[in-house]
Design an enzyme around this catalytic site. Structure first.
Site, mmCIF file in Angstrom:
data_model
loop_
_atom_site.group_PDB
_atom_site.id
_atom_site.type_symbol
_atom_site.label_atom_id
_atom_site.label_comp_id
_atom_site.label_asym_id
_atom_site.label_seq_id
_atom_site.Cartn_x
_atom_site.Cartn_y
_atom_site.Cartn_z
ATOM 1 N N HIS A 100 -7.202 7.324 -28.639
ATOM 2 C CA HIS A 100 -8.300 8.401 -28.509
ATOM 3 C C HIS A 100 -8.177 9.988 -29.201
ATOM 4 O O HIS A 100 -8.555 10.794 -29.350
ATOM 5 C CB HIS A 100 -10.198 8.083 -27.893
ATOM 6 C CG HIS A 100 -9.906 7.426 -26.920
ATOM 7 N ND1 HIS A 100 -11.040 6.596 -28.425
ATOM 8 C CD2 HIS A 100 -9.977 6.476 -26.172
ATOM 9 C CE1 HIS A 100 -11.519 5.332 -27.704
ATOM 10 N NE2 HIS A 100 -11.389 5.166 -26.606
ATOM 11 N N LEU B 128 -7.079 10.620 -19.494
ATOM 12 C CA LEU B 128 -5.496 10.245 -18.058
ATOM 13 C C LEU B 128 -4.934 10.314 -19.120
ATOM 14 O O LEU B 128 -3.637 10.668 -18.211
ATOM 15 C CB LEU B 128 -6.663 10.185 -17.516
ATOM 16 C CG LEU B 128 -7.704 10.213 -16.397
ATOM 17 C CD1 LEU B 128 -7.721 9.397 -15.284
ATOM 18 C CD2 LEU B 128 -7.905 11.520 -16.363
ATOM 19 N N HIS C 227 -15.522 9.701 -23.133
ATOM 20 C CA HIS C 227 -15.119 8.178 -23.935
ATOM 21 C C HIS C 227 -16.640 8.022 -24.189
ATOM 22 O O HIS C 227 -16.662 7.700 -24.871
ATOM 23 C CB HIS C 227 -14.134 7.570 -23.033
ATOM 24 C CG HIS C 227 -14.533 5.891 -23.625
ATOM 25 N ND1 HIS C 227 -14.721 4.849 -23.268
ATOM 26 C CD2 HIS C 227 -13.028 5.901 -24.076
ATOM 27 C CE1 HIS C 227 -14.873 4.250 -24.347
ATOM 28 N NE2 HIS C 227 -13.914 4.795 -24.504
ATOM 29 N N GLU D 104 -25.205 10.174 -25.737
ATOM 30 C CA GLU D 104 -25.136 11.492 -27.363
ATOM 31 C C GLU D 104 -24.910 12.494 -26.583
ATOM 32 O O GLU D 104 -24.822 12.397 -24.486
ATOM 33 C CB GLU D 104 -26.272 10.879 -27.418
ATOM 34 C CG GLU D 104 -27.133 10.459 -28.063
ATOM 35 C CD GLU D 104 -26.306 10.027 -29.570
ATOM 36 O OE1 GLU D 104 -26.721 11.145 -30.398
ATOM 37 O OE2 GLU D 104 -26.637 8.538 -30.207
ATOM 38 N N GLY E 149 -3.170 8.238 -25.353
ATOM 39 C CA GLY E 149 -3.461 7.396 -26.169
ATOM 40 C C GLY E 149 -4.361 7.678 -27.706
ATOM 41 O O GLY E 149 -4.375 8.517 -27.560
#
Length: 311
Positions: free
Chosen positions: A133, A128, A70, A106, A131
């Site tokens: 993302h 985990l 993330h 980055e 969702g």
């Protein structure tokens, strides 16, 4: 054949031919062993590189493993993820292991994918559950890299190896490995939180699996954002039910703002984030291998040519 001819001794194999034979045997054995994992299982062979004459040996190269984190403003997060990927490299020598971030750090995922050009890759989310993302951001990044032949693996959870990492972190924080009397004990599984119902379902399933691993100790999911209950609310609810020995299990892959807030709300032991726990490294490779062999439900795998919709 005449008697005199048959009586002649056979010529022995020249020494240089013997050396060449041993060299070929050693090379072939080395090639076979390169496809065997540390746990003794055979790694899948994926694609050929370069042109080869018919009947000649071909060189195989596994797709790169791109871990998708993330990202966090906490400098410990990046260091933790890098340590985890080092463990993955130790378990699978020779595998091209790379890192891409959704935000904040980055390299960002588009840059990481661009660096692979027209190669092959498996993207393993360091997330985990299912969702936004996993369902939107990562497939969008893959779609924006049309030259790349990419497969998206399932998120890390739920999975028994993830539960082992949670359990290990709890024990490190002081949870007794052998609970003598669990009637007053409980665990809060502190997660980031999501508005996606699939993500919440994945967290609840992990909580049930962790409860089983703890011998039936109640495990209550709680969240740092987007949904309820929060960690403090879950702790108070457990105390109202007579559960006064409450530990917090950190359901985060790396340190960050949410993990810090969850630990601060713990009335007792607060486990560290999952980080570079050995079970996490094994889980990354498990998801990578599953994606390559097609051993996942359709809604958990997407390819660049045909992004599969959620089932």
């Amino acid at each position: 054949m005449t008697e005199s001819a048959s009586a002649q001794p056979r010529e022995s194999l020249p020494l240089d031919s013997t050396a060449q034979l041993l060299t070929r045997i050693t090379a072939q054995l080395g090639a076979q062993l390169s496809h065997v994992s540390l746990n003794g299982t055979r790694r899948p062979m994926h694609h050929r590189t370069g042109g080869s004459a018919p009947g000649s040996a071909t060189i195989t190269r596994a797709p790169a493993l791109v871990a998708v984190a993330h990202g966090s403003r906490d400098p410990q997060a990046l260091r933790t993820v890098m340590k985890l990927l080092d463990r993955v490299r130790e378990l699978r020598p020779g595998l091209d292991v790379r890192l891409g971030h959704i935000e904040l750090n980055e390299p960002l995922l588009p840059a990481a994918l661009s660096g692979l050009g027209a190669g092959d890759a498996v993207l393993v989310p360091l997330l985990l559950g299912r969702g936004h993302h996993v369902k939107r951001d990562i497939p969008a990044a893959v779609a924006a890299a049309p030259a790349l032949r990419a497969t998206i693996a399932a998120p890390l959870g739920p999975h028994p190896l993830l539960v082992e990492a949670l359990y290990g972190r709890l024990v490190e924080a002081g949870w007794p490995a052998e609970e003598a009397d669990s009637r007053g004990s409980a665990v809060v599984l502190a997660a980031a939180g999501s508005r996606d119902p699939d993500s919440a379902a994945d967290t609840r399933r992990t909580a049930r699996m962790l409860s089983e691993r703890l011998g039936g100790v109640p495990v209550v999911p709680a969240y740092a954002s987007a949904t309820t209950p929060t960690v403090p609310v879950a702790v108070r609810a457990l105390a109202a039910r007579g559960r006064h020995r409450v530990a917090v299990a950190s359901y985060f892959t790396a340190p960050g703002r949410f993990a810090t807030a969850a630990a601060a709300a713990a009335p007792g032991a607060a486990a560290a984030p999952l980080g570079a726990h050995p079970a996490m490294a094994r889980l990354l490779l498990c998801r990578y291998d599953q994606a390559l062999t097609g051993g996942l439900p359709a809604h958990e795998v997407a390819t660049n040519d045909h992004l599969l919709a959620s089932a």
